[in-house]
Design a protein around this motif. Structure first.
Motif, PDB file in Angstrom:
ATOM      1  N   ALA A   1      -9.082  -4.045   3.948  1.00  0.00           N
ATOM      2  CA  ALA A   1      -9.758  -5.176   3.311  1.00  0.00           C
ATOM      3  C   ALA A   1     -10.958  -5.553   4.169  1.00  0.00           C
ATOM      4  CB  ALA A   1      -8.820  -6.365   3.170  1.00  0.00           C
ATOM      5  N   MET A   2     -12.028  -5.986   3.504  1.00  0.00           N
ATOM      6  CA  MET A   2     -13.242  -6.392   4.204  1.00  0.00           C
ATOM      7  C   MET A   2     -13.787  -7.667   3.571  1.00  0.00           C
ATOM      8  SD  MET A   2     -15.059  -2.635   4.435  1.00  0.00           S
ATOM      9  CE  MET A   2     -16.239  -3.035   5.711  1.00  0.00           C
ATOM     10  N   ALA A   3     -14.290  -8.553   4.429  1.00  0.00           N
ATOM     11  CA  ALA A   3     -14.963  -9.765   3.958  1.00  0.00           C
ATOM     12  C   ALA A   3     -16.259  -9.893   4.738  1.00  0.00           C
ATOM     13  CB  ALA A   3     -14.082 -10.997   4.169  1.00  0.00           C
ATOM     14  N   ARG A   4     -17.315 -10.351   4.065  1.00  0.00           N
ATOM     15  CA  ARG A   4     -18.625 -10.452   4.708  1.00  0.00           C
ATOM     16  C   ARG A   4     -19.264 -11.768   4.335  1.00  0.00           C
ATOM     17  NH1 ARG A   4     -24.021  -9.838   4.688  1.00  0.00           N
ATOM     18  NH2 ARG A   4     -24.211  -9.928   2.452  1.00  0.00           N
ATOM     19  N   MET A   5     -19.983 -12.342   5.306  1.00  0.00           N
ATOM     20  CA  MET A   5     -20.794 -13.524   5.018  1.00  0.00           C
ATOM     21  C   MET A   5     -22.083 -13.450   5.810  1.00  0.00           C
ATOM     22  SD  MET A   5     -19.234 -16.772   7.141  1.00  0.00           S
ATOM     23  CE  MET A   5     -20.632 -17.804   6.759  1.00  0.00           C
ATOM     24  N   GLU A   6     -23.118 -14.022   5.263  1.00  0.00           N
ATOM     25  CA  GLU A   6     -24.383 -14.111   5.970  1.00  0.00           C
ATOM     26  C   GLU A   6     -24.321 -15.307   6.903  1.00  0.00           C
ATOM     27  OE1 GLU A   6     -27.566 -14.144   3.158  1.00  0.00           O
ATOM     28  OE2 GLU A   6     -27.089 -12.131   2.455  1.00  0.00           O
ATOM     29  N   CYS A   7     -24.934 -15.167   8.070  1.00  0.00           N
ATOM     30  CA  CYS A   7     -24.934 -16.260   9.041  1.00  0.00           C
ATOM     31  C   CYS A   7     -25.985 -15.986  10.112  1.00  0.00           C
ATOM     32  CB  CYS A   7     -23.561 -16.406   9.679  1.00  0.00           C
ATOM     33  SG  CYS A   7     -23.134 -15.048  10.768  1.00  0.00           S
ATOM     34  N   HIS A   8     -26.193 -16.974  10.940  1.00  0.00           N
ATOM     35  CA  HIS A   8     -27.068 -16.821  12.099  1.00  0.00           C
ATOM     36  C   HIS A   8     -26.217 -17.014  13.336  1.00  0.00           C
ATOM     37  CE1 HIS A   8     -30.823 -16.650   9.909  1.00  0.00           C
ATOM     38  NE2 HIS A   8     -30.402 -17.640   9.157  1.00  0.00           N
ATOM     39  N   ALA A   9     -26.136 -15.989  14.157  1.00  0.00           N
ATOM     40  CA  ALA A   9     -25.396 -16.060  15.416  1.00  0.00           C
ATOM     41  C   ALA A   9     -25.923 -14.977  16.336  1.00  0.00           C
ATOM     42  CB  ALA A   9     -23.908 -15.870  15.181  1.00  0.00           C
ATOM     43  N   ASN A  10     -26.416 -15.368  17.477  1.00  0.00           N
ATOM     44  CA  ASN A  10     -26.930 -14.387  18.436  1.00  0.00           C
ATOM     45  C   ASN A  10     -27.889 -13.398  17.783  1.00  0.00           C
ATOM     46  OD1 ASN A  10     -25.341 -15.622  20.353  1.00  0.00           O
ATOM     47  ND2 ASN A  10     -23.664 -14.177  20.097  1.00  0.00           N
ATOM     48  N   GLN A  11     -28.806 -13.890  16.997  1.00  0.00           N
ATOM     49  CA  GLN A  11     -29.829 -13.111  16.304  1.00  0.00           C
ATOM     50  C   GLN A  11     -29.259 -12.182  15.235  1.00  0.00           C
ATOM     51  OE1 GLN A  11     -32.383 -11.225  19.185  1.00  0.00           O
ATOM     52  NE2 GLN A  11     -32.848 -13.148  20.203  1.00  0.00           N
ATOM     53  N   LEU A  12     -28.036 -12.420  14.803  1.00  0.00           N
ATOM     54  CA  LEU A  12     -27.441 -11.642  13.722  1.00  0.00           C
ATOM     55  C   LEU A  12     -27.601 -12.408  12.423  1.00  0.00           C
ATOM     56  CD1 LEU A  12     -24.134 -10.622  15.494  1.00  0.00           C
ATOM     57  CD2 LEU A  12     -26.229  -9.280  15.284  1.00  0.00           C
ATOM     58  N   VAL A  13     -27.485 -11.697  11.331  1.00  0.00           N
ATOM     59  CA  VAL A  13     -27.566 -12.367  10.038  1.00  0.00           C
ATOM     60  C   VAL A  13     -26.339 -12.104   9.171  1.00  0.00           C
ATOM     61  CG1 VAL A  13     -30.072 -12.486   9.982  1.00  0.00           C
ATOM     62  CG2 VAL A  13     -28.914 -10.469   9.044  1.00  0.00           C
TER      63      VAL A  13
ATOM     64  N   ALA B   1     -15.405 -17.442  -1.375  1.00  0.00           N
ATOM     65  CA  ALA B   1     -16.431 -17.921  -0.446  1.00  0.00           C
ATOM     66  C   ALA B   1     -17.166 -16.781   0.256  1.00  0.00           C
ATOM     67  CB  ALA B   1     -15.793 -18.837   0.604  1.00  0.00           C
ATOM     68  N   TYR B   2     -16.582 -15.593   0.249  1.00  0.00           N
ATOM     69  CA  TYR B   2     -17.161 -14.442   0.938  1.00  0.00           C
ATOM     70  C   TYR B   2     -17.278 -13.271  -0.025  1.00  0.00           C
ATOM     71  CZ  TYR B   2     -15.202 -17.273   4.680  1.00  0.00           C
ATOM     72  OH  TYR B   2     -14.862 -18.317   5.493  1.00  0.00           O
ATOM     73  N   GLU B   3     -18.104 -12.296   0.363  1.00  0.00           N
ATOM     74  CA  GLU B   3     -18.098 -11.016  -0.346  1.00  0.00           C
ATOM     75  C   GLU B   3     -16.851 -10.291   0.134  1.00  0.00           C
ATOM     76  OE1 GLU B   3     -21.730  -8.584  -0.617  1.00  0.00           O
ATOM     77  OE2 GLU B   3     -22.612 -10.179   0.605  1.00  0.00           O
ATOM     78  N   VAL B   4     -15.960  -9.912  -0.777  1.00  0.00           N
ATOM     79  CA  VAL B   4     -14.690  -9.296  -0.397  1.00  0.00           C
ATOM     80  C   VAL B   4     -14.502  -7.989  -1.159  1.00  0.00           C
ATOM     81  CG1 VAL B   4     -12.171  -9.555  -0.475  1.00  0.00           C
ATOM     82  CG2 VAL B   4     -13.604 -11.500   0.184  1.00  0.00           C
ATOM     83  N   ARG B   5     -14.036  -6.961  -0.432  1.00  0.00           N
ATOM     84  CA  ARG B   5     -13.677  -5.677  -1.020  1.00  0.00           C
ATOM     85  C   ARG B   5     -12.319  -5.295  -0.451  1.00  0.00           C
ATOM     86  NH1 ARG B   5     -17.627  -7.466  -2.805  1.00  0.00           N
ATOM     87  NH2 ARG B   5     -19.561  -6.473  -3.404  1.00  0.00           N
ATOM     88  N   VAL B   6     -11.440  -4.782  -1.332  1.00  0.00           N
ATOM     89  CA  VAL B   6     -10.087  -4.444  -0.911  1.00  0.00           C
ATOM     90  C   VAL B   6      -9.697  -3.088  -1.489  1.00  0.00           C
ATOM     91  CG1 VAL B   6      -7.671  -5.185  -0.874  1.00  0.00           C
ATOM     92  CG2 VAL B   6      -9.487  -6.902  -0.922  1.00  0.00           C
ATOM     93  N   TRP B   7      -9.004  -2.298  -0.681  1.00  0.00           N
ATOM     94  CA  TRP B   7      -8.427  -1.015  -1.055  1.00  0.00           C
ATOM     95  C   TRP B   7      -6.992  -1.002  -0.528  1.00  0.00           C
ATOM     96  CZ3 TRP B   7     -12.907  -1.913   1.519  1.00  0.00           C
ATOM     97  CH2 TRP B   7     -14.096  -1.457   0.967  1.00  0.00           C
ATOM     98  N   PRO B   8      -6.187  -0.058  -0.950  1.00  0.00           N
ATOM     99  CA  PRO B   8      -4.883   0.078  -0.299  1.00  0.00           C
ATOM    100  C   PRO B   8      -5.085   0.353   1.201  1.00  0.00           C
ATOM    101  CG  PRO B   8      -4.923   1.333  -2.336  1.00  0.00           C
ATOM    102  CD  PRO B   8      -6.332   0.870  -2.077  1.00  0.00           C
TER     103      PRO B   8
END
Length: 167
Positions: free
Chosen positions: A108-120, A98-105
């Protein structure tokens, strides 16, 4: 007090009921918490209220065991650079979901686009030096990151991004 033998070989503290104050299956974060005597949680996501930026820190015997935070970065590279994560985007394991995910030893990072407080965009980053085995770390963090992002997004007033016609 420091031990010459490197510390306890078993976990003497209770596993927290939540990860960073959000509901995630304990079996998913149990492997991130090393042996030790005392767990401290100076920062939890729940302490920050319904905003887009959250921080969490779990310490075991005074040492960082888990650090997690959200940011509004549009891409992983900005977070990697700003937070000096010590990973290379080209070396990441990508996960479908469901998210853009990148993982290393250890990261870990997950990202999604959204609208919240003028953020995307909202990015969740998790750093955990344990387990120490690289393959095990990637497996554990890969299993954790999406459910953790799901739970974290319940705290953020974020709507899924919808492209408008004509943009």
């Amino acid at each position: 007090m420091l031990s010459a033998c490197g510390g306890p070989s078993e976990r003497e503290y209770a596993l927290p009921e939540t990860l960073c104050g959000v509901g995630v299956d304990q079996a998913l974060y149990d492997p991130l918490l090393p042996p030790g005597d005392e767990l401290e949680t100076p920062w939890l996501f729940e302490n920050h209220g319904p905003f887009t930026m959250h921080q969490c820190l779990l310490l075991v015997d005074g040492e960082e065991a888990v650090r997690a935070f959200t940011s509004s970065d549009m891409d992983f590279e900005k977070t990697i650079s700003r937070e000096d994560l010590g990973v290379d985007l080209n070396d990441a394991v990508e996960r479908d979901g469901a998210y853009e995910v990148r993982v290393w030893p250890g990261v870990a990072m997950a990202r999604m686009e959204c609208h919240a407080n003028q953020l995307v965009s909202v990015t969740l980053t998790v750093e955990a030096p344990y387990p120490e085995d690289d393959e095990e770390s990637v497996r554990v963090l890969s299993d954790l990151i999406e459910p953790f992002m799901d739970a974290t997004m319940q705290l953020i007033p974020c709507e899924e991004f919808e492209e408008e016609a004509g943009e």
